[in-house]
Design a protein around this motif. Structure first.
Motif, PDB file in Angstrom:
ATOM      1  N   ASN A 166      -6.565   2.188  -4.684  1.00  0.00           N
ATOM      2  CA  ASN A 166      -7.165   1.286  -3.510  1.00  0.00           C
ATOM      3  C   ASN A 166      -8.506   1.670  -3.291  1.00  0.00           C
ATOM      4  O   ASN A 166      -8.995   2.223  -2.366  1.00  0.00           O
ATOM      5  N   ARG A 205       0.663  -1.294  -0.137  1.00  0.00           N
ATOM      6  CA  ARG A 205       0.082  -0.171   0.107  1.00  0.00           C
ATOM      7  C   ARG A 205       0.840   1.305  -0.040  1.00  0.00           C
ATOM      8  O   ARG A 205       1.847   1.181   0.463  1.00  0.00           O
ATOM      9  N   GLU A 236     -11.805   1.226   0.149  1.00  0.00           N
ATOM     10  CA  GLU A 236     -10.461   0.285  -0.054  1.00  0.00           C
ATOM     11  C   GLU A 236     -10.982  -1.158  -0.510  1.00  0.00           C
ATOM     12  O   GLU A 236     -11.915  -1.485   0.254  1.00  0.00           O
TER      13      GLU A 236
END
Length: 119
Positions: free
Chosen positions: A48, A22, A56
């Motif tokens: 995301n 991430r 997300e």
């Protein structure tokens, strides 16, 4: 002046069909969550954010693939996305896909290359 590329991770941090990394990108002055994964030997990156509802998609931090390791899956809606290009393959995304981000892998490092991105 073009935006500077930014290190995301080391190449070895991304295993084919494995955990993603991430990171964030700035879109219209707001930091947005993003991720990078490796699929069929190639590193790809996306915002995301589910195409159905802007949430997300990882079901645990960094967990983007379904059990088969062939699809990216939205943990909330079960929408399936192609890891190769982010297109919707099924679910509530109604043909909308993930937003791709430009990345480059060189010298054992993965970079986000924002000069190639048009948010």
């Amino acid at each position: 002046m073009a935006a500077q590329e930014r290190l995301i991770c080391l190449s070895g941090d991304l295993i084919d069909g494995g955990e993603g990394v991430r990171f964030t990108v700035c879109q219209e002055t707001v930091d947005q969550p993003a991720f990078a994964v490796r699929f069929h030997g190639r590193v790809v990156a996306y915002l995301n954010r589910c195409a159905h509802v802007p949430i997300e998609i990882d079901w645990q931090p960094g967990q983007f693939f379904d059990d088969s390791k062939l699809y990216l899956i939205c943990a909330t809606h079960g929408a399936l996305y192609s890891p190769a290009d982010g297109r919707c393959l099924g679910g509530r995304c109604q043909g909308k896909g993930l937003t791709p981000l430009p990345v480059e892998e060189r010298g054992g490092v993965v970079y986000f290359t924002p000069s190639e991105w048009k948010p």
